[in-house]
Scaffold this motif. Structure first.
Motif, PDB file in Angstrom:
ATOM      1  N   MET A 294       0.670  -0.836   0.188  1.00 62.34           N
ATOM      2  CA  MET A 294      -0.302   0.040  -0.016  1.00 62.34           C
ATOM      3  C   MET A 294       0.930   1.220  -0.128  1.00 62.34           C
ATOM      4  SD  MET A 294      -3.172  -0.598  -0.644  1.00 62.34           S
ATOM      5  CE  MET A 294      -2.745  -2.163  -1.516  1.00 62.34           C
ATOM      6  N   ALA A 295       1.951   0.842   0.424  1.00 59.17           N
ATOM      7  CA  ALA A 295       2.942   2.441   0.703  1.00 59.17           C
ATOM      8  C   ALA A 295       3.744   2.794  -0.816  1.00 59.17           C
ATOM      9  CB  ALA A 295       3.862   2.210   1.790  1.00 59.17           C
ATOM     10  N   THR A 296       4.250   1.717  -1.603  1.00 52.34           N
ATOM     11  CA  THR A 296       4.825   1.578  -2.654  1.00 52.34           C
ATOM     12  C   THR A 296       3.726   0.935  -4.156  1.00 52.34           C
ATOM     13  OG1 THR A 296       5.549  -0.360  -2.974  1.00 52.34           O
ATOM     14  CG2 THR A 296       6.915   0.974  -1.304  1.00 52.34           C
ATOM     15  N   ALA A 297       2.937   0.251  -3.904  1.00 50.74           N
ATOM     16  CA  ALA A 297       2.415   0.098  -5.129  1.00 50.74           C
ATOM     17  C   ALA A 297       1.326   0.666  -5.758  1.00 50.74           C
ATOM     18  CB  ALA A 297       1.944  -1.085  -5.069  1.00 50.74           C
TER      19      ALA A 297
ATOM     20  N   ALA B 245     -12.762   3.804 -12.061  1.00 47.29           N
ATOM     21  CA  ALA B 245     -11.953   4.264 -11.798  1.00 47.29           C
ATOM     22  C   ALA B 245     -10.277   3.887 -12.441  1.00 47.29           C
ATOM     23  CB  ALA B 245     -11.168   3.298 -10.258  1.00 47.29           C
ATOM     24  N   PRO B 246      -9.093   4.602 -12.076  1.00 46.56           N
ATOM     25  CA  PRO B 246      -8.052   3.911 -12.907  1.00 46.56           C
ATOM     26  C   PRO B 246      -6.749   3.290 -12.844  1.00 46.56           C
ATOM     27  CG  PRO B 246      -7.208   6.357 -11.619  1.00 46.56           C
ATOM     28  CD  PRO B 246      -8.865   6.036 -11.599  1.00 46.56           C
ATOM     29  N   VAL B 247      -8.130   2.263 -12.421  1.00 44.78           N
ATOM     30  CA  VAL B 247      -7.044   0.847 -12.083  1.00 44.78           C
ATOM     31  C   VAL B 247      -6.535   0.281 -13.437  1.00 44.78           C
ATOM     32  CG1 VAL B 247      -8.196   1.259  -9.549  1.00 44.78           C
ATOM     33  CG2 VAL B 247      -8.959  -0.385 -11.720  1.00 44.78           C
TER      34      VAL B 247
ATOM     35  N   PRO C  90      -2.264   7.999   2.367  1.00 45.83           N
ATOM     36  CA  PRO C  90      -1.882   8.723   1.227  1.00 45.83           C
ATOM     37  C   PRO C  90      -3.181   9.408   1.414  1.00 45.83           C
ATOM     38  CG  PRO C  90      -3.862   6.527   1.110  1.00 45.83           C
ATOM     39  CD  PRO C  90      -2.786   7.092   2.212  1.00 45.83           C
ATOM     40  N   ASN C  91      -3.824  10.250   2.349  1.00 43.68           N
ATOM     41  CA  ASN C  91      -5.079  11.073   2.117  1.00 43.68           C
ATOM     42  C   ASN C  91      -3.827  12.078   3.189  1.00 43.68           C
ATOM     43  OD1 ASN C  91      -6.754   9.411   0.317  1.00 43.68           O
ATOM     44  ND2 ASN C  91      -7.548   8.894   2.489  1.00 43.68           N
ATOM     45  N   LEU C  92      -3.323  11.988   3.797  1.00 40.91           N
ATOM     46  CA  LEU C  92      -2.669  13.080   4.093  1.00 40.91           C
ATOM     47  C   LEU C  92      -2.274  14.391   3.484  1.00 40.91           C
ATOM     48  CD1 LEU C  92      -0.651  10.937   7.210  1.00 40.91           C
ATOM     49  CD2 LEU C  92      -3.138  12.248   7.425  1.00 40.91           C
ATOM     50  N   PRO C  93      -1.553  13.884   2.624  1.00 39.30           N
ATOM     51  CA  PRO C  93      -1.711  15.735   2.044  1.00 39.30           C
ATOM     52  C   PRO C  93      -2.757  16.860   1.367  1.00 39.30           C
ATOM     53  CG  PRO C  93      -0.922  13.505   0.816  1.00 39.30           C
ATOM     54  CD  PRO C  93      -1.377  13.187   1.633  1.00 39.30           C
ATOM     55  N   TYR C  94      -3.716  16.140   1.678  1.00 36.05           N
ATOM     56  CA  TYR C  94      -5.031  17.117   1.506  1.00 36.05           C
ATOM     57  C   TYR C  94      -5.813  17.427   2.605  1.00 36.05           C
ATOM     58  CZ  TYR C  94      -5.074  13.764  -2.387  1.00 36.05           C
ATOM     59  OH  TYR C  94      -4.592  13.426  -4.737  1.00 36.05           O
ATOM     60  N   PHE C  95      -4.589  16.938   3.947  1.00 34.23           N
ATOM     61  CA  PHE C  95      -5.465  17.977   4.950  1.00 34.23           C
ATOM     62  C   PHE C  95      -4.674  18.625   6.033  1.00 34.23           C
ATOM     63  CE2 PHE C  95      -6.523  13.026   6.421  1.00 34.23           C
ATOM     64  CZ  PHE C  95      -7.544  12.939   5.136  1.00 34.23           C
ATOM     65  N   LYS C  96      -4.731  20.077   6.259  1.00 36.73           N
ATOM     66  CA  LYS C  96      -4.737  20.884   7.056  1.00 36.73           C
ATOM     67  C   LYS C  96      -4.725  20.335   8.060  1.00 36.73           C
ATOM     68  CE  LYS C  96      -7.592  24.101   4.051  1.00 36.73           C
ATOM     69  NZ  LYS C  96      -8.763  25.271   4.367  1.00 36.73           N
ATOM     70  N   PRO C  97      -2.642  21.480   8.442  1.00 39.31           N
ATOM     71  CA  PRO C  97      -2.233  20.909   9.806  1.00 39.31           C
ATOM     72  C   PRO C  97      -3.485  20.820  11.005  1.00 39.31           C
ATOM     73  CG  PRO C  97      -1.162  22.058   8.445  1.00 39.31           C
ATOM     74  CD  PRO C  97      -2.228  22.289   7.558  1.00 39.31           C
TER      75      PRO C  97
ATOM     76  N   GLY D 124       0.842   5.479  -8.748  1.00 39.48           N
ATOM     77  CA  GLY D 124      -0.135   5.321 -10.013  1.00 39.48           C
ATOM     78  C   GLY D 124      -1.551   5.950  -9.840  1.00 39.48           C
ATOM     79  N   TYR D 125      -2.028   5.334  -8.725  1.00 40.65           N
ATOM     80  CA  TYR D 125      -3.522   5.712  -8.909  1.00 40.65           C
ATOM     81  C   TYR D 125      -3.300   6.806  -7.969  1.00 40.65           C
ATOM     82  CZ  TYR D 125      -8.154   4.195  -6.152  1.00 40.65           C
ATOM     83  OH  TYR D 125      -9.421   4.672  -6.086  1.00 40.65           O
TER      84      TYR D 125
END
Length: 221
Positions: free
Chosen positions: A26-29, A202-204, A61-68, A32-33
């Motif tokens: 989940m952390a690496t593969a 979905a792009p899979v 994977p969702n953390l980059p969309y969250f505000k501090p 692309g998705y």
């Protein structure tokens, strides 16, 4: 598409070696998705604030969309996901609280969360209806449930027949993930004041998990 191991204590049980492998995968593969889903996620999560509960955050994977400034609690039953989560949070300057448990196994007070979210998680919970009811319970009045999930293809379609046939095997190789969930209908019937979602491909590369839904369900004020 599976996101986490079992979501309750009565769920699919994975050996430790598989939990380690799943966390790494989940952390690496999934990069692309995630890249192809970025615009959809950015829009879905654009107004996050307050007390936020994420179910099965995986490797983050969702953390980059969250505000501090949000107060984020993640329930991630696979402990081998936690280092990836923390590394991601550190790189983004986020303070996170991760617990090795599930919504069914933790006493979260009623009406306590502004937002509950999950992405590619409800496919693997043992009791979908009960999980959605728990989500509704912990939301504050007027709170929102945000979701992205893969779902069963339309009734009568060839893909739906394929999903039905593959489901038992897919559960084994996908750590409890089911291909036969009609998650949108379950959310619609759960008692939310408003449910708004759309279906998309979905792009899979794997057709059986292409049908996705994305949207929000709002609890009555």
């Amino acid at each position: 598409m599976p996101k986490t191991p079992s979501q309750t204590s009565t769920a699919w049980h994975s050996p430790q070696w598989y939990q380690r492998f799943f966390a790494w995968a989940m952390a690496t593969a999934a990069q692309g998705y995630e890249t192809k889903m970025a615009d959809r996620k950015r829009q879905l999560f654009s107004h996050l604030q307050g007390e936020v509960l994420e179910l099965g955050p995986g490797a983050g994977p969702n953390l980059p969309y969250f505000k501090p400034e949000i107060h984020w609690l993640g329930l991630e039953p696979n402990p081998y996901m936690h280092p990836y989560l923390q590394q991601q949070a550190d790189s983004l300057g986020l303070n996170i609280d991760v617990q090795t448990t599930t919504l069914a196994d933790i006493a979260i007070p009623d009406n306590s969360k502004d937002v509950v979210l999950c992405t590619l998680v409800l496919c693997s919970v043992p009791d979908l209806e009960s999980t959605v009811q728990d989500i509704l319970r912990v939301l504050k009045p007027g709170g929102q449930f945000l979701f992205i999930e893969h779902v069963m293809a339309p009734a009568g379609s060839f893909l739906r027949r394929v999903q039905t046939g593959l489901c038992p095997l897919w559960q084994v190789i996908g750590d409890g993930c089911r291909l036969d969930r009609e998650t949108g209908k379950v959310i619609e019937s759960a008692g939310f004041a408003k449910v708004d979602y759309q279906t998309f491909e979905a792009p899979v590369p794997i057709a059986v998990v292409k049908p996705h839904i994305i949207g929000a369900a709002t609890k009555a004020s």
